[in-house]
Structures are given as C-alpha cells and as structure tokens.
Write a protein that holds these residues in place. Structure first.
Motif: not given
Length: 380
Positions: A176-185, A261-270, A347-352
């Motif tokens: 899938g099309l992505h960048v390595d900067s993961p957007g929103e975390v 940039v979408g979640r985890l760097g996803d840019i498939e929409h672009l 996951g959906d819980d987030g990281v700490e």
C-alpha cells in the motif's frame, strides 16, 4: 485510484449517496453536483503534494547551508552513488544469513566498533558506511561550519535489515502507498500540544518525525576527476534504503504535506494526485528519501529470497519498543530527540510514553561532547 483497492473517500461518498439517513443521499440524481464535489476533493489532494524546487544553476559558489526540513527540497528521492570523490566506500549486499531486525538504535561512528552494532550485522558495514559518510565528512571538512550546523557524529541512528523468502504475489514489506512519517498517533494520558481530545484516555499526537529529510543545492563542483562542473547538494537527515531485488519497491520524487498523511502514514487516497507512475527501485542501489516521500512495497511476480536494508537518521520522534529491536550492546534512543513508547501501534488503544532514566540525557550529552572533541582534534 488504485486498481486493487477503492479509494476510501469515494467509498464514503457512494455509501452516503445510498444511505437514506445520510445528508449525501439528497444528492442522488444530481451527478453534476457530485462531480463538482469530487473535483474539489481531488484539487485539495493535489495541494497536499509538494514537488522538488528547481536548481538555481547560476549559483556556483559554496555557501552556508540553512537546515530547514520544512523548506522546499531539491529532490525527495535520489540514488546514492556507490563511490564518490570524497570516499573510497563501495557498497553491496552481503551473503544473507536470515537477519531480521527493525529500528535497532546505533551510534554514528567512524568505525564499525565505535558504532556499537552487534557483530552479526558487520557484513552490512559497506551499506551503513555509505549512509553515514556525509556526516563523517562534515565532522572534519574545512569548509563546513561545524558550530552552526554540526554533523551527526555521535548521534543515534536506526537500522533495519530483513532477509527472508517472499512468495509469489506477496510483498516482503508493508503493502500500500504510504510515507514513513505516521501522521496522527494515539498517545495515552498525554497532553499533546495542538491535539484534540480523543476517546478514553488517549489523545492524538501529530508532528511525528521518522528521519525528516531535506536536500539543498549548494553550488557547482569542479573537481578535476569529473572533467566538468556538476551540481552539488547537501543531504540532511532522511532515510536510506536498498533492496536486493529490482521492481520490489516503488517511490515518487515528491513530498506529502502533514495534513495529507493518514494513520500509520497511509496515503492511498492520494495515489491519483501523485506525479506520474513513480520509479521502481533497482537491485543493489542505495536510495535516499525523506520521511514524507511516497513509496510502496510491490508484490513479487515470482517467489524469491529478498534482502531489505533501511537506515533512519536521528530525527525520530517516537521509538516503538514493542515493534523495534533492542541493541544488545546497550545503545538506546537519544532521550533529547526520541521518546520511547510501549503498546501496539496498530491497535486502537494508543501507545504510552516510557519516562527515560533521569541520567540518560546527561550521559548522551557527555558522549556527544567527547566525540566532537575527538573530531576537532583529528582536523587540527
């Protein structure tokens, strides 16, 4: 739109059109209005793509380099020569030994031993050295202003090596099309500046760097070995990668704006907004990209053994402990730059965030000062 997956935004529009409870359903039977909406969306996406700036060839003199990762870059994807006039390093892939490490921290050092890497990755030293050579040269070059723009000698970089068999129709790395900067975390119990309050005890965090990266033109080089003047560029930060197989990865010479940039760097929409079909990376060739350069791992037409190499430079905001490889020699992420986080990033819980040892930052600063003093004495 990809031939394999439907654009997620167009999917929402179509689903809303046939959902009686959705306001979009009122546009059913008005294709002209939908066409206007869709064109506005596509125009917005095109505005998320930044192309390289033109080289100003009339500037033929060396100059001080202002490091600005937000500025327009001369390029966002470039091959790295296997040998250059300021280095005798020839890089190549070694015989594989089923190595599988991800984001292992190590020190930018002049030798393999000073880099504090485990012995089993030593066969990859030629590739590692090709990536860090610019920083080693800056630490000693008489034209480089080491006070205002110091080299990364002594900084922490991150090494990924994956050697494995890949079946036909599959990709070794993330598809899938992505960048390595993961957007929103999602961050647990964090008061993230500029973030909006999320569900539960997590808040979204933006501005996560994964090497950053910029490339700027500094003038013409007229080394006698070249026989002619050639444009010279300075690379700052970024990501180096290579594959032992051609056409197993594709990248585009452009950069995506953070809000695209979408979640985890996803840019498939672009995908439809990207300039051209992209460049398939060649076997054995080392490339430099930024952390917002679009790329994707490609499915192999035939099953084969593949070696993948990646080196991420120091500007990494978050190091995912659950998904990264510990350095057995004790090198850890630099606490002055990088925050260690635990939890499942998928996951959906987030990281700490893991609070660093209070003395860790002091030790890092002392080590950097020692290395730079040694570097200064080498040039005297």
């Amino acid at each position: 739109m990809s031939g394999q997956t439907q654009n997620p935004i167009s999917k929402v529009l179509l689903e809303g059109l046939y959902d009686q409870e959705c306001p979009l359903s009122r546009l059913r039977g008005c294709p002209h209005l939908l066409r206007v909406i869709w064109e506005d969306i596509r125009e917005y996406w095109r505005g998320m793509i930044e192309l390289p700036c033109e080289v100003q060839a009339e500037n033929k003199y060396w100059c001080n380099v202002e490091v600005d990762h937000s500025a327009q870059s001369s390029f966002y994807l470039t091959p790295i020569s296997s040998v250059s006039w300021d280095s005798d390093t020839l890089y190549s892939f070694p015989t594989p030994s089923d190595i599988n490490i991800n984001m292992m921290p190590f020190i930018v050092g002049k030798t393999f031993e000073s880099s504090k890497l485990p012995e089993y990755v030593k066969p990859y030293w030629s590739l590692i050295k090709a990536c860090i050579n610019p920083e080693l040269n800056r630490a000693s070059h008489h034209l480089w202003d080491r006070r205002s723009n110091p080299s990364d000698l002594g900084r922490v970089y991150y090494l990924t090596i994956q050697e494995s068999f890949v079946g036909a129709g599959s990709s070794q790395r993330r598809p899938g099309l992505h960048v390595d900067s993961p957007g929103e975390v999602k961050m647990k119990n964090e008061d993230c500046q500029g973030g909006k309050e999320g569900k539960g005890s997590s808040q979204p965090y933006r501005g996560h760097h994964w090497g950053e990266g910029c490339a700027h033109y500094i003038g013409e080089c007229n080394k006698p070995e070249y026989g002619e003047e050639k444009p010279s560029f300075v690379l700052q930060g970024g990501i180096y990668l290579a594959s032992s197989m051609s056409s197993s990865c594709k990248a585009w010479n452009c950069k995506v704006a953070p809000k695209g940039v979408g979640r985890l760097g996803d840019i498939e929409h672009l995908r439809g907004a990207l300039p051209g079909p992209g460049q398939e990376l060649q076997a054995g060739q080392l490339y430099w990209i930024t952390d917002r350069t679009p790329h994707e791992s490609l499915a192999l037409s035939e099953g084969s053994y593949r070696q993948f190499f990646r080196l991420v430079t120091s500007q990494v905001s978050l190091w995912y402990k659950n998904h990264s490889t510990h350095n057995p020699l004790g090198v850890e992420p630099d606490p002055s730059i990088t925050r260690v986080v635990v939890g499942d990033k998928f996951g959906d819980d987030g990281v700490e965030v893991v609070e660093p040892d209070p003395s860790a930052l002091e030790r890092r600063m002392e080590e950097l000062e020692r290395l730079r003093q040694n570097s200064d004495s080498d040039t005297e």
